[in-house]
Design an enzyme around this catalytic site. Structure first.
Site, PDB file in Angstrom:
ATOM      1  N   TYR A  81      49.701   9.427   3.694  1.00  0.00           N
ATOM      2  CA  TYR A  81      49.880   8.399   2.644  1.00  0.00           C
ATOM      3  C   TYR A  81      51.194   7.652   2.872  1.00  0.00           C
ATOM      4  O   TYR A  81      51.316   6.464   2.565  1.00  0.00           O
ATOM      5  CB  TYR A  81      49.811   9.042   1.256  1.00  0.00           C
ATOM      6  CG  TYR A  81      49.438   8.063   0.167  1.00  0.00           C
ATOM      7  CD1 TYR A  81      48.211   7.405   0.173  1.00  0.00           C
ATOM      8  CD2 TYR A  81      50.326   7.792  -0.880  1.00  0.00           C
ATOM      9  CE1 TYR A  81      47.873   6.508  -0.829  1.00  0.00           C
ATOM     10  CE2 TYR A  81      49.985   6.899  -1.888  1.00  0.00           C
ATOM     11  CZ  TYR A  81      48.755   6.261  -1.847  1.00  0.00           C
ATOM     12  OH  TYR A  81      48.434   5.371  -2.840  1.00  0.00           O
ATOM     13  N   LYS A 113      54.369   3.395  -4.036  1.00  0.00           N
ATOM     14  CA  LYS A 113      53.864   3.802  -5.358  1.00  0.00           C
ATOM     15  C   LYS A 113      54.999   4.382  -6.224  1.00  0.00           C
ATOM     16  O   LYS A 113      54.965   4.231  -7.447  1.00  0.00           O
ATOM     17  CB  LYS A 113      52.738   4.830  -5.220  1.00  0.00           C
ATOM     18  CG  LYS A 113      51.449   4.288  -4.597  1.00  0.00           C
ATOM     19  CD  LYS A 113      50.815   3.191  -5.410  1.00  0.00           C
ATOM     20  CE  LYS A 113      49.384   2.902  -4.965  1.00  0.00           C
ATOM     21  NZ  LYS A 113      48.852   1.647  -5.552  1.00  0.00           N
TER      22      LYS A 113
HETATM   23  P1  NAD Z   1      40.028  -1.811  -3.108  1.00  0.00           P
HETATM   24  O1  NAD Z   1      40.111  -2.029  -1.633  1.00  0.00           O
HETATM   25  O2  NAD Z   1      38.732  -2.035  -3.744  1.00  0.00           O
HETATM   26  O3  NAD Z   1      41.143  -2.662  -3.855  1.00  0.00           O
HETATM   27  C1  NAD Z   1      42.370  -2.996  -3.275  1.00  0.00           C
HETATM   28  C2  NAD Z   1      42.590  -4.463  -3.583  1.00  0.00           C
HETATM   29  O4  NAD Z   1      43.875  -4.895  -3.111  1.00  0.00           O
HETATM   30  C3  NAD Z   1      41.542  -5.365  -2.911  1.00  0.00           C
HETATM   31  O5  NAD Z   1      40.865  -6.110  -3.886  1.00  0.00           O
HETATM   32  C4  NAD Z   1      42.371  -6.276  -2.041  1.00  0.00           C
HETATM   33  O6  NAD Z   1      41.846  -7.577  -1.961  1.00  0.00           O
HETATM   34  C5  NAD Z   1      43.708  -6.261  -2.774  1.00  0.00           C
HETATM   35  N1  NAD Z   1      44.789  -6.771  -1.955  1.00  0.00           N
HETATM   36  C6  NAD Z   1      45.288  -6.263  -0.795  1.00  0.00           C
HETATM   37  N2  NAD Z   1      46.242  -7.093  -0.317  1.00  0.00           N
HETATM   38  C7  NAD Z   1      46.350  -8.134  -1.186  1.00  0.00           C
HETATM   39  C8  NAD Z   1      47.145  -9.310  -1.245  1.00  0.00           C
HETATM   40  N3  NAD Z   1      48.058  -9.610  -0.306  1.00  0.00           N
HETATM   41  N4  NAD Z   1      46.978 -10.150  -2.299  1.00  0.00           N
HETATM   42  C9  NAD Z   1      46.069  -9.873  -3.271  1.00  0.00           C
HETATM   43  N5  NAD Z   1      45.295  -8.776  -3.260  1.00  0.00           N
HETATM   44  C10 NAD Z   1      45.426  -7.925  -2.229  1.00  0.00           C
HETATM   45  O7  NAD Z   1      40.519  -0.299  -3.335  1.00  0.00           O
HETATM   46  P2  NAD Z   1      40.871   0.522  -4.652  1.00  0.00           P
HETATM   47  O8  NAD Z   1      40.857   1.937  -4.214  1.00  0.00           O
HETATM   48  O9  NAD Z   1      40.016   0.094  -5.776  1.00  0.00           O
HETATM   49  O10 NAD Z   1      42.385   0.137  -4.907  1.00  0.00           O
HETATM   50  C11 NAD Z   1      42.870  -0.413  -6.132  1.00  0.00           C
HETATM   51  C12 NAD Z   1      44.188   0.242  -6.504  1.00  0.00           C
HETATM   52  O11 NAD Z   1      43.952   1.602  -6.836  1.00  0.00           O
HETATM   53  C13 NAD Z   1      45.239   0.257  -5.388  1.00  0.00           C
HETATM   54  O12 NAD Z   1      46.513   0.029  -5.953  1.00  0.00           O
HETATM   55  C14 NAD Z   1      45.149   1.685  -4.877  1.00  0.00           C
HETATM   56  O13 NAD Z   1      46.348   2.119  -4.272  1.00  0.00           O
HETATM   57  C15 NAD Z   1      44.910   2.400  -6.180  1.00  0.00           C
HETATM   58  N6  NAD Z   1      44.408   3.770  -6.058  1.00  0.00           N
HETATM   59  C16 NAD Z   1      43.297   4.030  -5.332  1.00  0.00           C
HETATM   60  C17 NAD Z   1      42.849   5.330  -5.221  1.00  0.00           C
HETATM   61  C18 NAD Z   1      41.626   5.661  -4.386  1.00  0.00           C
HETATM   62  O14 NAD Z   1      41.473   6.822  -3.999  1.00  0.00           O
HETATM   63  N7  NAD Z   1      40.752   4.717  -4.116  1.00  0.00           N
HETATM   64  C19 NAD Z   1      43.539   6.375  -5.862  1.00  0.00           C
HETATM   65  C20 NAD Z   1      44.672   6.074  -6.618  1.00  0.00           C
HETATM   66  C21 NAD Z   1      45.101   4.757  -6.706  1.00  0.00           C
END
Ligand code: NAD
Length: 256
Positions: A156, A163
């Site tokens: 990570y 984060k």
């Molecule tokens: P996802 O890929 O569906 O979403 C990530 C989003 O970030 C995408 O829509 C992408 O377009 C956007 N993004 C990336 N670079 C960008 C930029 N320069 N400008 C605008 N948008 C941008 O994946 P997700 O898992 O739904 O992630 C959403 C959030 O949840 C993130 O912050 C991720 O770290 C967090 N998260 C995810 C998990 C997991 O296991 N999936 C766990 C905890 C937290």
């Protein structure tokens, strides 16, 4: 009457129907909120636009959060079209693929800046633009984080450090915006299969590890994050601000 009837929410972070931001959007839509969406680039527009239009969204705009002018345009449009805003969802993160597999000690300056800019600084920039539209409306701002900010999660890496900055920003923004009645919180979700998580080396092992060791003996799904988002962004969470709430089947409480 829905919990979010009459509320207007802007959602940053839908990439497809597996996105956590999409699960939050569906939960908000079901409770009567009016939604606006942004997408990061033309390729994603093809996926985001049909989803957004399918639940009646009228405002669907491009926004790469590394570009100040695109952020300004989104909030300019919201001001013009809506005049006010109740909820901001920030569900955005990005790091170079090699920085999510190489040893952390090898993180480049450019990779560090990129992960921090997209995953942490963008939250401050969006909150700054949202706040004037939220005055006198008991606004709620929510971001998405992960336990890699608190404990070492192999691979990570730089995202864990970003984060940690994001979670500290939740507290500082909650302090800044609290006097205006605006609440700022984060959900720390357990691992869920999405586009972003596919970029983390060994992600499948993380899912397995968590399901064996979490108190609830399972992984979580995005709908469960959506329900907690609903609590935090509705009147149910009216006295909650500056918090990072774990939605992780209890995994974070375990020592051994
Ligand atoms: P996802 O890929 O569906 O979403 C990530 C989003 O970030 C995408 O829509 C992408 O377009 C956007 N993004 C990336 N670079 C960008 C930029 N320069 N400008 C605008 N948008 C941008 O994946 P997700 O898992 O739904 O992630 C959403 C959030 O949840 C993130 O912050 C991720 O770290 C967090 N998260 C995810 C998990 C997991 O296991 N999936 C766990 C905890 C937290």
């Amino acid at each position: 009457m829905g919990l979010l009837e009459g509320k207007k929410a802007v959602i940053f972070g839908v990439a497809n129907d597996r996105s956590i931001a999409w699960a939050i959007s569906e939960a908000f839509h079901a409770e009567g909120a009016e939604l606006a969406f942004t997408y990061a680039g033309e390729v994603l527009e093809k996926r985001v636009r049909p989803l957004a239009e399918g639940i009646g969204a009228r405002i669907i705009l491009p926004c790469d959060v590394t570009k100040d002018e695109e952020i300004e345009k989104v909030f300019g449009t919201l001001k013009q079209e809506w005049g006010s805003l109740d909820i901001l969802i920030h569900a955005i993160a990005f790091a170079n693929k090699e920085d999510l597999s190489n040893p952390y000690v090898q993180t480049s300056r450019q990779g560090f800046h990129l992960a921090m800019d997209v995953s942490a600084y963008s939250f401050i920039a969006l909150a700054r633009h949202a706040a004037p539209l939220m005055e006198d409306r008991k606004g709620s701002i929510l971001t998405m984080t992960y336990m890699g900010s608190e404990k070492v999660i192999p691979n990570y890496n730089v995202m864990g450090v970003a984060k940690a900055a994001l979670e500290a920003s939740v507290r500082y923004l909650a302090h800044d915006l609290g006097p205006k009645g605006i609440r700022v919180n984060a959900i720390s979700a357990g691992p869920i299969r999405t586009l972003a998580s596919a970029g983390i080396s060994g992600f499948k092992d993380m899912l397995h590890y968590v399901s064996e060791r979490a108190p609830l003996k399972r992984n979580i799904d995005a709908e469960e994050v959506g329900k907690t988002a609903l609590y935090l962004c509705s009147d149910w969470g009216s006295a909650v601000t500056g918090e990072v709430i774990h939605v992780d089947a209890g995994y974070n409480i375990m020592g051994m």
